[in-house]
Design an enzyme around this catalytic site. Structure first.
Site, PDB file in Angstrom:
ATOM      1  N   GLU A 165       0.811  -1.228   0.000  1.00  0.00           N
ATOM      2  CA  GLU A 165       0.000   0.000   0.000  1.00  0.00           C
ATOM      3  C   GLU A 165       0.842   1.276   0.000  1.00  0.00           C
ATOM      4  OE1 GLU A 165      -1.656  -2.681   0.617  1.00  0.00           O
ATOM      5  OE2 GLU A 165      -3.710  -2.224   0.044  1.00  0.00           O
ATOM      6  N   TYR A 167       3.433   1.916   1.983  1.00  0.00           N
ATOM      7  CA  TYR A 167       4.015   2.267   3.279  1.00  0.00           C
ATOM      8  C   TYR A 167       5.532   2.010   3.268  1.00  0.00           C
ATOM      9  CZ  TYR A 167      -0.689   2.910   5.199  1.00  0.00           C
ATOM     10  OH  TYR A 167      -1.964   3.373   5.454  1.00  0.00           O
ATOM     11  N   ARG A 215       2.503  -8.737   4.209  1.00  0.00           N
ATOM     12  CA  ARG A 215       1.569  -8.159   3.218  1.00  0.00           C
ATOM     13  C   ARG A 215       2.400  -7.552   2.103  1.00  0.00           C
ATOM     14  NH1 ARG A 215      -3.451  -5.053   4.408  1.00  0.00           N
ATOM     15  NH2 ARG A 215      -4.292  -4.548   2.363  1.00  0.00           N
ATOM     16  N   HIS A 253      -1.521   3.939  -1.654  1.00  0.00           N
ATOM     17  CA  HIS A 253      -2.567   4.911  -1.310  1.00  0.00           C
ATOM     18  C   HIS A 253      -2.583   6.086  -2.275  1.00  0.00           C
ATOM     19  CE1 HIS A 253      -4.166   2.912   2.069  1.00  0.00           C
ATOM     20  NE2 HIS A 253      -3.123   3.058   2.855  1.00  0.00           N
ATOM     21  N   ARG A 312     -13.831  -5.049   5.491  1.00  0.00           N
ATOM     22  CA  ARG A 312     -15.094  -4.334   5.716  1.00  0.00           C
ATOM     23  C   ARG A 312     -16.299  -5.271   5.888  1.00  0.00           C
ATOM     24  NH1 ARG A 312     -14.770  -0.571   0.619  1.00  0.00           N
ATOM     25  NH2 ARG A 312     -14.140  -2.582  -0.203  1.00  0.00           N
ATOM     26  N   GLN A 340     -18.486   4.826   3.391  1.00  0.00           N
ATOM     27  CA  GLN A 340     -19.045   6.016   4.046  1.00  0.00           C
ATOM     28  C   GLN A 340     -18.856   6.054   5.558  1.00  0.00           C
ATOM     29  OE1 GLN A 340     -22.778   6.205   1.263  1.00  0.00           O
ATOM     30  NE2 GLN A 340     -22.966   7.803   2.783  1.00  0.00           N
ATOM     31  N   CYS A 354     -20.214   1.104  10.380  1.00  0.00           N
ATOM     32  CA  CYS A 354     -20.660   0.591   9.088  1.00  0.00           C
ATOM     33  C   CYS A 354     -22.021   1.169   8.752  1.00  0.00           C
ATOM     34  CB  CYS A 354     -20.725  -0.932   9.133  1.00  0.00           C
ATOM     35  SG  CYS A 354     -21.419  -1.630   7.632  1.00  0.00           S
ATOM     36  N   ALA A 385     -34.267   4.014   6.840  1.00  0.00           N
ATOM     37  CA  ALA A 385     -34.517   4.358   8.248  1.00  0.00           C
ATOM     38  C   ALA A 385     -35.620   3.475   8.824  1.00  0.00           C
ATOM     39  CB  ALA A 385     -34.894   5.834   8.378  1.00  0.00           C
ATOM     40  N   LEU A 657     -29.178  14.097   3.752  1.00  0.00           N
ATOM     41  CA  LEU A 657     -29.706  12.787   4.103  1.00  0.00           C
ATOM     42  C   LEU A 657     -28.911  11.719   3.369  1.00  0.00           C
ATOM     43  CD1 LEU A 657     -31.910  10.781   5.076  1.00  0.00           C
ATOM     44  CD2 LEU A 657     -32.847  11.043   2.798  1.00  0.00           C
TER      45      LEU A 657
HETATM   46  P1  NAP Z   1     -27.023  17.361  -1.741  1.00  0.00           P
HETATM   47  O1  NAP Z   1     -25.809  16.553  -1.724  1.00  0.00           O
HETATM   48  O2  NAP Z   1     -27.393  18.158  -0.570  1.00  0.00           O
HETATM   49  O3  NAP Z   1     -26.932  18.300  -3.034  1.00  0.00           O
HETATM   50  C1  NAP Z   1     -27.954  19.126  -3.431  1.00  0.00           C
HETATM   51  C2  NAP Z   1     -27.465  19.944  -4.630  1.00  0.00           C
HETATM   52  O4  NAP Z   1     -28.501  20.795  -5.007  1.00  0.00           O
HETATM   53  C3  NAP Z   1     -26.272  20.785  -4.306  1.00  0.00           C
HETATM   54  O5  NAP Z   1     -25.377  20.678  -5.398  1.00  0.00           O
HETATM   55  C4  NAP Z   1     -26.832  22.209  -4.190  1.00  0.00           C
HETATM   56  O6  NAP Z   1     -25.819  23.033  -4.707  1.00  0.00           O
HETATM   57  C5  NAP Z   1     -28.061  22.149  -5.062  1.00  0.00           C
HETATM   58  N1  NAP Z   1     -29.179  22.951  -4.575  1.00  0.00           N
HETATM   59  C6  NAP Z   1     -29.661  23.042  -3.311  1.00  0.00           C
HETATM   60  N2  NAP Z   1     -30.724  23.869  -3.271  1.00  0.00           N
HETATM   61  C7  NAP Z   1     -30.928  24.299  -4.518  1.00  0.00           C
HETATM   62  C8  NAP Z   1     -31.883  25.177  -5.105  1.00  0.00           C
HETATM   63  N3  NAP Z   1     -32.830  25.764  -4.394  1.00  0.00           N
HETATM   64  N4  NAP Z   1     -31.773  25.412  -6.420  1.00  0.00           N
HETATM   65  C9  NAP Z   1     -30.816  24.847  -7.177  1.00  0.00           C
HETATM   66  N5  NAP Z   1     -29.882  23.991  -6.668  1.00  0.00           N
HETATM   67  C10 NAP Z   1     -29.957  23.727  -5.351  1.00  0.00           C
HETATM   68  O7  NAP Z   1     -28.268  16.471  -2.036  1.00  0.00           O
HETATM   69  P2  NAP Z   1     -28.446  15.266  -3.035  1.00  0.00           P
HETATM   70  O8  NAP Z   1     -27.562  15.354  -4.208  1.00  0.00           O
HETATM   71  O9  NAP Z   1     -29.915  15.243  -3.280  1.00  0.00           O
HETATM   72  O10 NAP Z   1     -28.013  14.035  -2.220  1.00  0.00           O
HETATM   73  C11 NAP Z   1     -28.636  13.740  -0.998  1.00  0.00           C
HETATM   74  C12 NAP Z   1     -27.683  12.989  -0.105  1.00  0.00           C
HETATM   75  O11 NAP Z   1     -27.560  11.674  -0.570  1.00  0.00           O
HETATM   76  C13 NAP Z   1     -26.298  13.574  -0.077  1.00  0.00           C
HETATM   77  O12 NAP Z   1     -26.123  14.470   0.966  1.00  0.00           O
HETATM   78  C14 NAP Z   1     -25.454  12.387   0.112  1.00  0.00           C
HETATM   79  O13 NAP Z   1     -25.133  12.206   1.469  1.00  0.00           O
HETATM   80  C15 NAP Z   1     -26.284  11.226  -0.354  1.00  0.00           C
HETATM   81  N6  NAP Z   1     -25.728  10.724  -1.580  1.00  0.00           N
HETATM   82  C16 NAP Z   1     -24.394  10.603  -1.699  1.00  0.00           C
HETATM   83  C17 NAP Z   1     -23.868  10.130  -2.852  1.00  0.00           C
HETATM   84  C18 NAP Z   1     -22.392   9.999  -3.030  1.00  0.00           C
HETATM   85  O14 NAP Z   1     -21.616  10.355  -2.186  1.00  0.00           O
HETATM   86  N7  NAP Z   1     -21.929   9.477  -4.149  1.00  0.00           N
HETATM   87  C19 NAP Z   1     -24.674   9.779  -3.895  1.00  0.00           C
HETATM   88  C20 NAP Z   1     -26.046   9.931  -3.756  1.00  0.00           C
HETATM   89  C21 NAP Z   1     -26.562  10.418  -2.595  1.00  0.00           C
HETATM   90  P3  NAP Z   1     -25.902  24.616  -4.738  1.00  0.00           P
HETATM   91  O15 NAP Z   1     -26.685  25.009  -3.539  1.00  0.00           O
HETATM   92  O16 NAP Z   1     -24.462  25.037  -4.725  1.00  0.00           O
HETATM   93  O17 NAP Z   1     -26.545  24.924  -6.023  1.00  0.00           O
HETATM   94 FE1  SF4 Z   2     -18.838  -1.752   3.852  1.00  0.00          FE
HETATM   95 FE2  SF4 Z   2     -20.084  -0.686   5.874  1.00  0.00          FE
HETATM   96 FE3  SF4 Z   2     -17.752   0.335   5.118  1.00  0.00          FE
HETATM   97 FE4  SF4 Z   2     -19.909   0.701   3.598  1.00  0.00          FE
HETATM   98  S1  SF4 Z   2     -19.583   1.492   5.652  1.00  0.00           S
HETATM   99  S2  SF4 Z   2     -17.867   0.015   2.950  1.00  0.00           S
HETATM  100  S3  SF4 Z   2     -21.004  -1.203   3.928  1.00  0.00           S
HETATM  101  S4  SF4 Z   2     -18.111  -1.693   5.949  1.00  0.00           S
END
Ligand code: NAP
Ligand code: SF4
Length: 673
Positions: A165, A167, A215, A253, A312, A340, A354, A385, A657
């Site tokens: 990795e 190290y 490793r 890494h 994991r 995450q 987890c 939830a 969320l």
């Molecule tokens: P989010 O991450 O909170 O993003 C919302 C987006 O909408 C932001 O880019 C924000 O940017 C924009 N926004 C907010 N209010 C707005 C408005 N009134 N008009 C126009 N743009 C607006 O929410 P999400 O994308 O719906 O995801 C929800 C949650 O799901 C995330 O917080 C995340 O934890 C999780 N999630 C994560 C992943 C990942 O990590 N790959 C993938 C899917 C979901 P601006 O305000 O700058 O415009």
């Molecule tokens: Fe796996 Fe849990 Fe880590 Fe997600 S948070 S990668 S499900 S061990």
């Protein structure tokens, strides 16, 4: 007859026989740093009770300069050894075996005292390392050997010497980080001198009847990485120096190739370990993205390795092996490789846990005991939830009814599973389906709960989730505007050019969905290797070749109002993968925009507070990914009727969320009911 004969076969190491071929790989949980040794002991003992053949601890520093960060745990004092005894005794009482990983970080140590073969700063650390002199090298070897002797004194069954990795030991092996001209640098026999000497001295210090895992980085995935000949030469030398097992390390890494993220195909690197089979006589362990007993069994049956390492998956389910061995494999809570709650926590100084199993590393605090007063509990909404709450409440002995107004469980998880590279979410929905059916839960699909229906329950949990936020952008004639849910569920057809409003997690997901033409590369190891340029290390040093990403299916622009680089708030350890994936597909990312209007030509934006530089983002389709708002209608109606519900998940708090928070909150409420 077991379905997993290779996985459950004992492994004879000479002085000891492991009960099966499953190694719990090393994970740094930050638990040791709490110095709550009862909690650390319970973490490992829980997994020992679950039947894993051998566990490896998180990395322990051999000395101060080698710690991953200042203050990293190690066996420095008699008190440290006594504390570790608490852990090893508890594991042995539980019938398990445990090896301590000795991790010298070298130039990856996040502190000003870091040391390395040459003074070359790593791209992932601000600290330039000091070049070691002859005496300094001898001190490092002696400290690692001493750590092994102390591990034995502390009751460990063995040690894992971390040589991969990127190290410290790995840094000596390659010219990228070793520019020395003395006997520790230059020709490969010199560059490998330190790792081999470390193994020899560890064996001498710890004795013959002690497991010594090395490793070994089998594919570095960085420029100037090891050649395959060098890997084989090192493996043989390490065996001769006294290693009892060789474990596979994949990628440094600082590599710009994902190695364990969810978009990496399952068992994507087992072929690398297989190349080494037959070259040494000691057992080989393969690793990376092995997360079900089926995959593990197949890897072993195909002759890729003698043993599999999973890390994991033991956070997601400590009873992985026991369930596999007793015909309950479908009850194994799956690791979806999201990082995450584990690595993202580790790298932000928080205790790992987890997403799927919030009790991981919280065993002493979040135990599910039987209730003395069983109640009738209604949970409304079968998203993450609600499902987590229903399962925990049922485990407590409550009579749970779970209402879901749609015809299927899963909520937003059903959208995530449609995104290329997030196929593992399927497994999570399947697992919830299985578990809901196995517990005493009355699942009412297609039934919308109202105040009258809920009146007869002792407790009501509202988990009604979220609804998409409408950014209220003015629309002219011919505008084609869609919500993300319609796009991801395939209910609408998106044009060849698309603009995405909102660059949060879902905006990125939708962009990845829209640019993907062929089947997801995650489903084919060959396609995925071509996308990222992962080659045979026998043909390309370090296994790194040119990447050949498939052309994008559409021209996509991803926008946000914040004047910063989109994607900054994505997962700490996975955000770069999403950004790199979209960059490879030519997705344009714009920050600092104002949305002016949408019409048949596309999305009209301006920039900055002064609304300057009016620009048309040509787009046949505009997709709204502007975040979420809580769906609180039922909660408000209940309160108006005098019923105080428990509100969890997106219905409680929509901002940021995600499934991690939803499952954690649902589980904690279920345990408290
Ligand atoms: P989010 O991450 O909170 O993003 C919302 C987006 O909408 C932001 O880019 C924000 O940017 C924009 N926004 C907010 N209010 C707005 C408005 N009134 N008009 C126009 N743009 C607006 O929410 P999400 O994308 O719906 O995801 C929800 C949650 O799901 C995330 O917080 C995340 O934890 C999780 N999630 C994560 C992943 C990942 O990590 N790959 C993938 C899917 C979901 P601006 O305000 O700058 O415009
Ligand atoms: Fe796996 Fe849990 Fe880590 Fe997600 S948070 S990668 S499900 S061990």
């Amino acid at each position: 007859m077991t379905r997993y004969p290779h996985l459950l076969r004992p492994l004879d190491l000479g002085h000891v026989t492991l009960p099966n071929r499953v190694l719990m790989g090393s994970m740094h949980t930050n638990l040791e740093e709490t110095r709550d040794w009862n909690r650390v002991a319970e973490f490992y003992a829980t997994r020992a009770r679950g039947g894993v053949g051998l566990m490896v601890t998180g990395g322990m520093a051999p000395n101060r300069e080698g710690g991953v960060f200042p203050g990293a745990a190690g066996l420095f004092t008699p008190e440290d050894i006594a504390n570790q005894r608490i852990v090893t005794d508890r594991v042995h009482e539980a019938g398990g075996r445990i090896a301590m990983q000795i991790l010298h970080a070298g130039r990856y140590a996040y502190g000003p005292d870091c040391v390395a073969p040459s003074p070359i700063r790593s791209p992932i650390s601000p600290f330039p390392p000091k070049e070691l002199d002859e005496a300094g090298i001898e001190k490092q070897i002696a400290d690692i050997a001493t750590a092994a002797a102390r591990a034995r004194e502390a009751g460990y069954d063995g040690v894992e010497v971390m040589g991969s990795e990127g190290y410290f030991l790995n840094q000596f092996l390659v010219t990228r980080t070793n520019r020395r001209t003395d006997r520790w640098g230059g020709a490969y026999e010199n560059r490998m001198r330190l790792p081999v000497e470390v193994v020899r001295r560890v064996r001498a210090a710890a004795g013959a009847d002690f497991i010594l895992i090395y490793r070994l980085s089998m594919i570095d995935l960085v420029p100037e990485g090891s050649s395959w000949d060098e890997v084989v030469t090192l493996a043989r030398a390490v065996e001769a120096a006294g290693a009892s097992i060789i474990n596979t390390g994949i990628g440094w890494h600082e590599a710009r190739v994902p190695t364990i993220a969810t978009s990496v195909p399952r068992a994507a690197f087992a072929w690398v370990t297989r190349k080494l089979m037959g070259q040494v006589a000691i057992p080989l362990v393969t690793s990376n993205r092995i997360n079900t007993p089926e995959v593990a069994e197949r890897v072993l049956a195909d002759g890729c390795a003698d043993m599999v390492s999973m890390a994991r998956p033991f956070l997601a389910d400590p009873d992985f092996v026991r369930k596999a061995a007793t015909g309950r494999a479908d009850e194994i809570a799956p690791c979806i490789a999201c990082n995450q709650a584990c690595l993202d926590h580790t790298f932000s100084g928080r205790i790992s846990t987890c997403l799927v199993n919030p009790r991981a590393a919280h065993e002493t605090e979040l135990a599910i005991g039987q209730t003395e007063t069983p109640r009738r509990v209604a949970v409304v909404g079968a998203g993450p939830a609600g499902m987590a709450c229903a399962l925990a409440a049922a485990d407590r002995g409550h009579a749970v009814t779970l209402f879901e107004k749609s015809g299927r469980i899963g909520g937003q998880l059903n959208l995530a599973r449609r995104v290329p590279g997030k196929e593992e979410f399927d497994l999570l929905v399947e697992w919830f389906t299985t578990m809901l059916s196995r517990k005493n839960i009355d699942l009412r699909l297609g039934e919308e709960a109202d105040t009258a229906i809920l009146a007869g329950f002792d407790a009501v949990v509202v988990a009604t989730g979220v609804r998409p936020r409408d950014p209220a952008i003015p629309q002219g004639d011919g505008a084609r505007v869609h919500g993300y849910a319609d796009v991801l569920s395939g209910r609408v057809t998106v044009g060849r050019t698309a603009a995405i409003v909102g660059a949060g997690g879902i905006g990125f997901d939708v962009a990845e969905y829209l640019v993907q033409n062929a089947p997801s590369p995650t489903l084919s190891i060959d396609d995925w290797r071509s996308e990222w340029g992962v080659a045979d290390p026998a043909a390309h040093r370090g296994g790194l070749a040119d990447a050949h990403p498939e052309p994008a299916a559409r021209t996509v622009t991803l926008l946000q109002r914040k004047p910063e680089k989109p994607g900054r708030n994505l997962g700490k350890t996975t955000g770069w993968i999403h950004r790199a994936t979209l960059a490879a597909k030519g997705v344009r990312m714009l920050g600092g925009v104002n949305y002016e209007r949408i019409d048949r030509e596309g999305l009209h934006v301006t920039f900055g507070e002064a609304r300057e530089n009016p620009t048309l983002i040509k787009a046949e389709s505009v997709i709204l990914c502007a975040g979420q708002e809580s769906e609180k209608t039922l909660a408000d109606t209940l309160r108006a009727a005098g019923v105080e519900p428990h509100v969890i998940g997106g219905a409680d708090h929509a901002a940021e969320l995600d499934a991690k928070r939803a499952i954690d909150q649902g589980t904690r409420l279920g345990v408290a009911l």
